[in-house]
Write an enzyme that holds these catalytic residues in place. Structure first.
Site, mmCIF file in Angstrom:
data_model
loop_
_atom_site.group_PDB
_atom_site.id
_atom_site.type_symbol
_atom_site.label_atom_id
_atom_site.label_comp_id
_atom_site.label_asym_id
_atom_site.label_seq_id
_atom_site.Cartn_x
_atom_site.Cartn_y
_atom_site.Cartn_z
ATOM 1 N N ASP A 6 0.824 -1.198 0.000
ATOM 2 C CA ASP A 6 0.000 0.000 0.000
ATOM 3 C C ASP A 6 0.869 1.263 0.000
ATOM 4 O O ASP A 6 1.866 1.335 0.710
ATOM 5 C CB ASP A 6 -0.861 -0.045 1.278
ATOM 6 C CG ASP A 6 -1.727 1.174 1.456
ATOM 7 O OD1 ASP A 6 -2.676 1.324 0.677
ATOM 8 O OD2 ASP A 6 -1.443 1.975 2.367
ATOM 9 N N GLU A 54 1.284 -0.591 -5.120
ATOM 10 C CA GLU A 54 0.259 0.429 -5.342
ATOM 11 C C GLU A 54 0.989 1.758 -5.493
ATOM 12 O O GLU A 54 1.353 2.391 -4.510
ATOM 13 C CB GLU A 54 -0.729 0.531 -4.174
ATOM 14 C CG GLU A 54 -1.877 1.474 -4.510
ATOM 15 C CD GLU A 54 -2.324 2.414 -3.378
ATOM 16 O OE1 GLU A 54 -3.316 3.129 -3.568
ATOM 17 O OE2 GLU A 54 -1.677 2.466 -2.329
HETATM 18 C C1 GLC Z 1 -3.948 3.526 -0.055
HETATM 19 C C2 GLC Z 1 -5.268 2.817 0.110
HETATM 20 C C3 GLC Z 1 -6.296 3.770 0.640
HETATM 21 C C4 GLC Z 1 -5.805 4.353 1.936
HETATM 22 C C5 GLC Z 1 -4.433 4.986 1.769
HETATM 23 C C6 GLC Z 1 -3.843 5.351 3.095
HETATM 24 O O1 GLC Z 1 -4.016 4.487 -1.049
HETATM 25 O O2 GLC Z 1 -5.664 2.230 -1.090
HETATM 26 O O3 GLC Z 1 -7.534 3.153 0.808
HETATM 27 O O4 GLC Z 1 -6.711 5.321 2.404
HETATM 28 O O5 GLC Z 1 -3.534 4.082 1.157
HETATM 29 O O6 GLC Z 1 -3.515 4.186 3.792
#
Ligand code: GLC
Ligand code: CA
Length: 567
Positions: free
Chosen positions: A213, A255
């Site tokens: 993430d 991500e």
């Molecule tokens: C990522 C997740 C999102 C979250 C963010 C902070 O972008 O996909 O849902 O709010 O991280 O953790």
């Protein structure tokens, strides 16, 4: 090192490219099935529907965080990485999920937010109260909130600064996301050790990989903008080396919501790999742009740009996920156009994006839903389906923030859409009751009963894709066409000998974004004389002529997948 050599474990030969053949399904524990009637989905509920996912053709689950958390950011605010939020279940139930998924040849990917923790995490509590203690340096503290002025704010609707003042320690701490999510300090080697320990904990439990993430944001520096800093890439190389050495066959998915070249950087190089996969953030918004502009130009361009990645690495293609449809990586002009088309009501917007589900975005048009899925399943990379999109679930823009598209899965027309037996008022979020997407109409049970439903269509397209490994493993070559609304490309795969039995194959994919029927001429010199056969029904199409040109007629927003025969 070789990415494609089979992985040998005692008594077992693993396919090293399994992630490139897989169809992924993103399922939030909280939203899927509530097994004990407390109003929240749970692990036992998810286990009870693995058969459904297997029937659909899912090869791997991506499960967003289910750790102990105050749930102020859907669980991405972790208070303890090694325990499970009690309302979701227990570690034993999680083990059971992994076992039962593996029995069905399904892999399990979990989500690891490593950039930050919840402010409820014990590390943060100790850091703020005991600056000289073992956790004093675990977070990014500063006497000034003016540091790192080049770093943009991500949650623009909620935060005014990336710094927050802690009244206990009397210093500011850095947070890339919500102010209750302090960033971990990756300059501290003890943080690396703590993170490696967590990663090992879950790999030892049997998970097949991680979604990393918010991975670009690990490090910040005075010179940089805190996105993909060189030290962040160094860290990923180190993590990857450990995973490859001790847990071969497990994967890391990035991500990274970045521009094409920056996203590709998270896959590393042949010699120094980082992640095995990265979500294709550049392609995603351009699919939505093409659907409304009726122009394929943007997709053509981005598809030519993002393909240069190490062998063995792959893209994660997606249409929607649990976050807003982000418009950060498109130009201002395109962003405004997309807001106009897709978020005409200001409630539909959040931060720099649109908080709606797939079916409402596409105005529940079956043609558009099929076209979008046909792209999802044939673009280079592995497809990720967001739970509920296979039945065209709706959203609820009256809920806060991204909860708009995190409502309970709609299984049946019964109470709470069959998600839970709780008093409807007790559900973690209400089920969708809107005119068009009401759960009494949009649900798994009724779509199972209709052979022409979206659910059956999606399942069929998944199975067609899986019968042709070229989609997961092949290269892409974008072709010239005579019509601006048409995207045409050839996917080619030479086959992998007999090891995993993959046949060589070339497939021509043609998509029309036009809102009316069109005729198009496609050119490909090397396909002169090639015959074409539809992958779905097996019927023969007109062949490319001797000069390498092919004229096709396409109905409104339609597509073809054609097997390329001898020539
Ligand atoms: C990522 C997740 C999102 C979250 C963010 C902070 O972008 O996909 O849902 O709010 O991280 O953790
Ligand atoms: Ca429950």
């Amino acid at each position: 090192m070789s990415f494609t050599a089979p992985i040998q474990l005692p008594g077992l030969t693993l396919d090293p490219l399994w992630h490139r053949r897989s169809v992924f399904y993103q399922v939030m524990v909280r939203s899927f099935v509530d097994s004990n009637g407390d109003g929240n989905g749970d692990l036992a509920g998810l286990i009870s529907r693995l058969d459904y996912l297997q029937w659909l053709g899912v090869d791997a689950l991506w499960i967003p965080p289910f750790f102990t958390s105050p749930l102020r950011d859907g669980g991405y605010d972790v208070a303890d990485y090694k325990s499970i939020l009690p309302e979701f279940g227990t570690l034993d139930e999680f083990r059971d999920l992994v076992t039962k998924a593996h029995e069905r040849n399904m892999r399990v990917i979990i989500d690891l937010p490593l950039n930050h923790t919840s402010d409820q995490h014990e590390w943060f509590q100790q850091s703020r109260t005991d600056p000289d203690g073992p956790y004093g340096d675990f977070y990014v503290w500063s006497d000034s909130d003016e540091k790192y002025p080049n770093i943009r704010i991500i949650f623009t609707d909620y935060e005014e600064s990336n710094w927050a003042f802690d009244s206990e320690r009397r210093q500011f701490y850095f947070h890339r996301f919500f102010s209750h999510q302090p960033d971990l300090n990756f300059d501290n080697p003890a943080v690396h050790d703590a993170v490696f320990d967590i990663v090992r904990f879950w790999l030892d439990l049997g998970v097949d990989g991680f979604r990393l993430d918010a991975i670009p944001y690990l490090y910040e520096s005075d010179e940089g903008n805190g996105e993909g800093e060189p030290k962040t890439h160094e860290f990923l190389k180190k993590l990857r080396a450990m995973v490859d050495r001790d847990y071969p066959g497990r994967i890391m998915i990035a991500e990274a919501n970045q521009w094409p070249r920056e996203v590709a950087a998270f896959l590393g190089t042949e010699e120094e790999p980082e992640c095995h996969m990265a979500f294709d953030f550049p392609v995603m918004p351009r699919i939505f742009y093409s659907l409304r502009s009726q122009n394929a130009k943007e997709l053509v361009q981005v598809l030519s740009e993002t393909t240069d990645i190490p062998e063995g690495a792959g893209w994660g293609v997606f249409l929607r996920n649990h976050d807003e449809l982000t418009l950060e990586m498109v130009s201002e002009e395109y962003r405004q156009a997309m807001y106009g088309w897709y978020a005409y009501d200001p409630r539909m917007r959040v931060n720099v994006g649109i908080r709606r589900r797939l079916a409402p975005l596409l105005d529940n048009s079956r043609d558009e839903l099929e076209l979008a899925h046909a792209l999802l399943f044939s673009l280079p990379g592995s497809p990720f389906i967001y739970y509920g999109d296979e039945i065209g679930m709706g959203d609820n823009i009256w809920l806060d923030d991204r909860d708009a598209s995190r409502t309970p899965m709609q299984w049946t027309p019964d109470r709470n859409a069959g998600f839970s037996t709780a008093d409807p008022g007790k559900l973690y979020l209400p089920v969708v009751q809107s005119l068009v997407y009401n759960y009494t109409q949009t649900n798994v049970e009724s779509q199972l009963a209709q052979s022409r439903s979206l659910l059956h269509w999606v399942r069929n397209v998944i199975h067609v894709r899986k019968a042709h490994p070229v989609f997961g493993l092949g290269s892409i070559h974008v072709l010239e066409t005579s019509h601006e609304s048409v995207l045409a490309f050839v996917r080619s795969y030479e086959g992998a000998g007999t090891q995993f039995g993959d046949p060589a194959e070339d497939v021509l994919c043609v998509f029309s974004f036009a809102h009316n029927p069109i005729s198009v001429t496609i050119r490909a010199d090397d396909l002169a004389g090639a015959s074409l056969v539809d992958l779905f029904g097996g019927s023969e199409f007109p062949a490319f002529d001797d000069s390498g040109s092919l004229t096709l007629t396409l109905g409104t927003q339609s597509f073809f997948w054609l097997h390329i025969g001898s020539h």
